[in-house]
Design a protein around this motif. Sequence first.
Motif, PDB file in Angstrom:
ATOM      1  N   THR A   1      88.024  29.653  80.502  1.00 52.97           N
ATOM      2  CA  THR A   1      88.937  28.691  79.869  1.00 52.97           C
ATOM      3  C   THR A   1      89.548  27.774  80.918  1.00 52.97           C
ATOM      4  OG1 THR A   1      89.427  30.278  78.136  1.00 52.97           O
ATOM      5  CG2 THR A   1      90.991  28.484  78.417  1.00 52.97           C
ATOM      6  N   ALA A   2      89.987  28.345  82.019  1.00 52.56           N
ATOM      7  CA  ALA A   2      90.574  27.541  83.095  1.00 52.56           C
ATOM      8  C   ALA A   2      89.534  26.635  83.738  1.00 52.56           C
ATOM      9  CB  ALA A   2      91.200  28.447  84.142  1.00 52.56           C
ATOM     10  N   ALA A   3      88.318  27.131  83.925  1.00 51.37           N
ATOM     11  CA  ALA A   3      87.260  26.315  84.524  1.00 51.37           C
ATOM     12  C   ALA A   3      86.934  25.114  83.652  1.00 51.37           C
ATOM     13  CB  ALA A   3      86.014  27.162  84.750  1.00 51.37           C
ATOM     14  N   MET A   4      86.898  25.309  82.351  1.00 48.97           N
ATOM     15  CA  MET A   4      86.630  24.186  81.449  1.00 48.97           C
ATOM     16  C   MET A   4      87.776  23.175  81.530  1.00 48.97           C
ATOM     17  SD  MET A   4      84.544  22.876  79.139  1.00 48.97           S
ATOM     18  CE  MET A   4      83.693  23.952  78.051  1.00 48.97           C
ATOM     19  N   SER A   5      89.001  23.647  81.646  1.00 52.51           N
ATOM     20  CA  SER A   5      90.141  22.747  81.757  1.00 52.51           C
ATOM     21  C   SER A   5      90.080  21.927  83.042  1.00 52.51           C
ATOM     22  CB  SER A   5      91.451  23.533  81.709  1.00 52.51           C
ATOM     23  OG  SER A   5      91.642  24.083  80.436  1.00 52.51           O
ATOM     24  N   VAL A   6      89.607  22.545  84.119  1.00 53.89           N
ATOM     25  CA  VAL A   6      89.493  21.830  85.389  1.00 53.89           C
ATOM     26  C   VAL A   6      88.333  20.828  85.340  1.00 53.89           C
ATOM     27  CG1 VAL A   6      88.919  22.124  87.837  1.00 53.89           C
ATOM     28  CG2 VAL A   6      90.575  23.632  86.747  1.00 53.89           C
ATOM     29  N   ALA A   7      87.232  21.219  84.727  1.00 54.14           N
ATOM     30  CA  ALA A   7      86.024  20.387  84.733  1.00 54.14           C
ATOM     31  C   ALA A   7      86.091  19.230  83.743  1.00 54.14           C
ATOM     32  CB  ALA A   7      84.806  21.243  84.431  1.00 54.14           C
ATOM     33  N   VAL A   8      86.723  19.447  82.588  1.00 53.80           N
ATOM     34  CA  VAL A   8      86.754  18.424  81.536  1.00 53.80           C
ATOM     35  C   VAL A   8      88.204  18.081  81.246  1.00 53.80           C
ATOM     36  CG1 VAL A   8      86.050  17.851  79.185  1.00 53.80           C
ATOM     37  CG2 VAL A   8      84.656  19.401  80.547  1.00 53.80           C
ATOM     38  N   TYR A   9      88.599  16.860  81.541  1.00 53.84           N
ATOM     39  CA  TYR A   9      90.001  16.472  81.370  1.00 53.84           C
ATOM     40  C   TYR A   9      90.313  16.050  79.938  1.00 53.84           C
ATOM     41  CZ  TYR A   9      94.487  14.263  82.123  1.00 53.84           C
ATOM     42  OH  TYR A   9      95.788  13.929  82.046  1.00 53.84           O
TER      43      TYR A   9
ATOM     44  N   ALA B   1      89.609  28.560  72.694  1.00 48.03           N
ATOM     45  CA  ALA B   1      88.655  29.113  73.658  1.00 48.03           C
ATOM     46  C   ALA B   1      88.688  30.633  73.651  1.00 48.03           C
ATOM     47  CB  ALA B   1      88.957  28.576  75.050  1.00 48.03           C
ATOM     48  N   ARG B   2      89.861  31.201  73.563  1.00 44.81           N
ATOM     49  CA  ARG B   2      89.955  32.665  73.537  1.00 44.81           C
ATOM     50  C   ARG B   2      89.371  33.230  72.242  1.00 44.81           C
ATOM     51  NH1 ARG B   2      91.682  35.149  78.254  1.00 44.81           N
ATOM     52  NH2 ARG B   2      91.248  36.882  76.882  1.00 44.81           N
ATOM     53  N   GLN B   3      89.521  32.501  71.125  1.00 40.88           N
ATOM     54  CA  GLN B   3      88.984  32.977  69.853  1.00 40.88           C
ATOM     55  C   GLN B   3      87.459  33.003  69.853  1.00 40.88           C
ATOM     56  OE1 GLN B   3      90.759  30.499  66.844  1.00 40.88           O
ATOM     57  NE2 GLN B   3      92.450  31.926  66.527  1.00 40.88           N
ATOM     58  N   VAL B   4      86.831  32.069  70.553  1.00 42.22           N
ATOM     59  CA  VAL B   4      85.364  32.057  70.581  1.00 42.22           C
ATOM     60  C   VAL B   4      84.821  32.988  71.652  1.00 42.22           C
ATOM     61  CG1 VAL B   4      85.200  29.738  69.611  1.00 42.22           C
ATOM     62  CG2 VAL B   4      85.148  30.037  72.080  1.00 42.22           C
ATOM     63  N   GLY B   5      85.692  33.621  72.443  1.00 37.86           N
ATOM     64  CA  GLY B   5      85.244  34.628  73.379  1.00 37.86           C
ATOM     65  C   GLY B   5      85.218  34.229  74.840  1.00 37.86           C
ATOM     66  N   PHE B   6      85.754  33.087  75.196  1.00 39.54           N
ATOM     67  CA  PHE B   6      85.819  32.704  76.603  1.00 39.54           C
ATOM     68  C   PHE B   6      86.817  33.593  77.326  1.00 39.54           C
ATOM     69  CE2 PHE B   6      84.470  27.948  76.604  1.00 39.54           C
ATOM     70  CZ  PHE B   6      83.287  28.279  75.977  1.00 39.54           C
ATOM     71  N   THR B   7      86.524  33.925  78.569  1.00 43.18           N
ATOM     72  CA  THR B   7      87.483  34.648  79.390  1.00 43.18           C
ATOM     73  C   THR B   7      88.547  33.662  79.873  1.00 43.18           C
ATOM     74  OG1 THR B   7      86.299  34.233  81.444  1.00 43.18           O
ATOM     75  CG2 THR B   7      85.670  36.213  80.190  1.00 43.18           C
ATOM     76  N   ALA B   8      89.593  34.197  80.469  1.00 44.61           N
ATOM     77  CA  ALA B   8      90.642  33.325  81.009  1.00 44.61           C
ATOM     78  C   ALA B   8      90.078  32.430  82.108  1.00 44.61           C
ATOM     79  CB  ALA B   8      91.799  34.155  81.536  1.00 44.61           C
TER      80      ALA B   8
END
Length: 72
Positions: free
Chosen positions: A46-54, A36-43
């Motif tokens: 990245t955390a929001a995606m982790s919370v939303a998609v298990y 996620a960081r390599q494609v340019g997501f902020t921290a």
Amino acid sequence: MAEKAEKGREFLAGMRAGIPIVLGYIPVAAAYAVMARQVGFTAAETAAMSVAVYAGASRMMATELLCFRLLP
């Protein structure tokens, strides 16, 4: 008081039983964070995606798809 102590022992037993699951999930979570960081997501993203998609594989696939849509 004895009931509270019993619940505490049950909680610790559950925590011990979950250790193998946690140890298996840590490498997947680390791989996703790096990707996620390599494609340019902020921290925060990245955390929001982790919370939303298990599901780890789904999260990685969605990150790749969003990467292609977000890049100019």
